[in-house]
Scaffold this active site. Structure first.
Site, PDB file in Angstrom:
ATOM      1  N   SER A 115       1.566  -1.394   0.258  1.00  0.00           N
ATOM      2  CA  SER A 115      -0.130   0.659   0.137  1.00  0.00           C
ATOM      3  C   SER A 115       0.684   1.286  -0.027  1.00  0.00           C
ATOM      4  O   SER A 115       2.011   0.959  -0.496  1.00  0.00           O
ATOM      5  CB  SER A 115      -1.251   0.091   0.725  1.00  0.00           C
ATOM      6  OG  SER A 115      -1.883   1.292   0.872  1.00  0.00           O
ATOM      7  N   ASP A 232      -9.402  -4.664  -4.883  1.00  0.00           N
ATOM      8  CA  ASP A 232      -9.372  -3.691  -4.167  1.00  0.00           C
ATOM      9  C   ASP A 232      -9.319  -2.496  -4.566  1.00  0.00           C
ATOM     10  O   ASP A 232      -9.159  -2.902  -6.057  1.00  0.00           O
ATOM     11  CB  ASP A 232      -7.263  -4.295  -4.570  1.00  0.00           C
ATOM     12  CG  ASP A 232      -6.432  -3.316  -3.166  1.00  0.00           C
ATOM     13  OD1 ASP A 232      -7.318  -2.145  -2.552  1.00  0.00           O
ATOM     14  OD2 ASP A 232      -5.511  -3.463  -3.014  1.00  0.00           O
ATOM     15  N   HIS A 266      -7.935  -5.650   0.133  1.00  0.00           N
ATOM     16  CA  HIS A 266      -6.509  -4.503   0.131  1.00  0.00           C
ATOM     17  C   HIS A 266      -5.165  -5.240   0.978  1.00  0.00           C
ATOM     18  O   HIS A 266      -3.970  -5.406   0.179  1.00  0.00           O
ATOM     19  CB  HIS A 266      -6.376  -3.508   0.623  1.00  0.00           C
ATOM     20  CG  HIS A 266      -5.280  -2.252   0.694  1.00  0.00           C
ATOM     21  ND1 HIS A 266      -5.159  -2.008  -0.724  1.00  0.00           N
ATOM     22  CD2 HIS A 266      -5.428  -1.801   1.216  1.00  0.00           C
ATOM     23  CE1 HIS A 266      -4.514  -1.526   0.543  1.00  0.00           C
ATOM     24  NE2 HIS A 266      -3.966  -2.161   1.451  1.00  0.00           N
TER      25      HIS A 266
END
Length: 289
Positions: A115, A232, A266
């Site tokens: 991320s 995601d 995610h």
């Protein structure tokens, strides 16, 4: 797996000290894997992944980024990157890598970023690909596309990512595994975004990761793995992570693999198919290191 912690000087001269975890295997390490965590979380959440890596013979280093975890020191500092800002966070990747190499000279080093950590890793690799032997981007995206959607004068709002999902906790976008979502919500060191100043610095710094001229500086023999879930919100249904991979290929990088897991959200290391994801990452590292 043996866990030790320490603090090291950051990559800038602002006096920040980074809280650093080291997870060591039994016996001699075959390579270093450096972990860069995401926004609104901390490195201790990666212990399970570190266990799998150490069992495969890797030594693992992971810092709490500035404004996060035990580097931040208190909840009041969560999301504040300090005077050095976003660029300092990117530079900190180099400080952690240099520390790991000083303790384990002569063996390869792979950088794994998730991320926000993958955003920083993309930016770091523009100028420092020679310092890496492999790059893994998890929960990533075409950064220039995503940051263009952010308000540069406001705190980053992670809750907006949950709009396509059920709203049991507001963090269902992270994983289909409810226990993992509940653990995140219960963790007082999770769930925040960058403050307005840090958000602006990130928005201003990340567009260069999509610049073909800058990408041309990434060395062509750097193995890159991009892994994401199709659900995601950062992946754009998979199209944005495919774009990341294609940009590296267009820049001349020869070994680029993109894997999109159907239905996964995610945090793919905390997803219901996390064993599959972990095995794929280990297979990549085993091949290229």
């Amino acid at each position: 797996m043996d866990e030790t912690t320490t603090t090291i000087p950051s990559g800038s001269d602002d006096g920040t000290r980074l809280f650093l975890y080291r997870w060591s295997p039994d016996g001699e390490a075959r390579a270093v894997v450096q972990l860069a965590h995401g926004m609104g979380e901390h490195a201790a959440r990666y212990r399970r992944f570190a266990q799998a890596l150490t069992e495969a013979g890797y030594v693992v280093y992971a810092d709490d980024h500035r404004g996060h975890g035990r580097t931040a020191g208190s909840p009041e500092e969560h999301g504040r990157l300090g005077d050095g800002g976003w660029q300092a966070l990117v530079d900190d990747l180099g400080a952690v890598g240099a520390h790991a190499r000083s303790e384990h000279p002569g063996i390869p080093l792979a950088l794994f970023g998730h991320s926000m950590g993958s955003f920083a890793a993309q930016q770091y690799a523009l100028d420092h690909s020679a310092d890496l032997d492999a790059l893994v981007l998890s929960g990533s995206t075409a950064c220039d596309v995503i940051v263009a959607q952010l308000d540069p004068d406001a705190e980053t709002d992670l809750s907006a990512f949950n709009e396509p999902f059920e709203h049991r906790t507001g963090y269902e976008w992270l994983s289909r595994d409810e226990a993992e979502v509940d653990a995140y919500v219960a963790d007082a060191a999770c769930g925040f975004g960058l403050d307005a100043a840090a958000t602006r610095q990130m928005v201003e710094g990340l567009p260069q990761t999509g610049d073909p001229g800058r990408l041309a500086g990434v060395r062509d023999d750097l193995p890159i793995l991009v892994v994401s879930g199709s659900d995601d919100p950062l992946a754009g249904g998979g199209q944005l992570v495919e774009l990341v991979g294609q940009r590296y290929r267009d820049a001349g990088v020869r070994d680029v693999t993109v894997t999109v897991y159907p239905g996964a959200r995610h945090e793919i290391l905390n997803e219901t198919n996390r064993d599959e994801v972990t095995a794929d990452i280990l297979a990549f590292l085993g091949r290229v290191l």
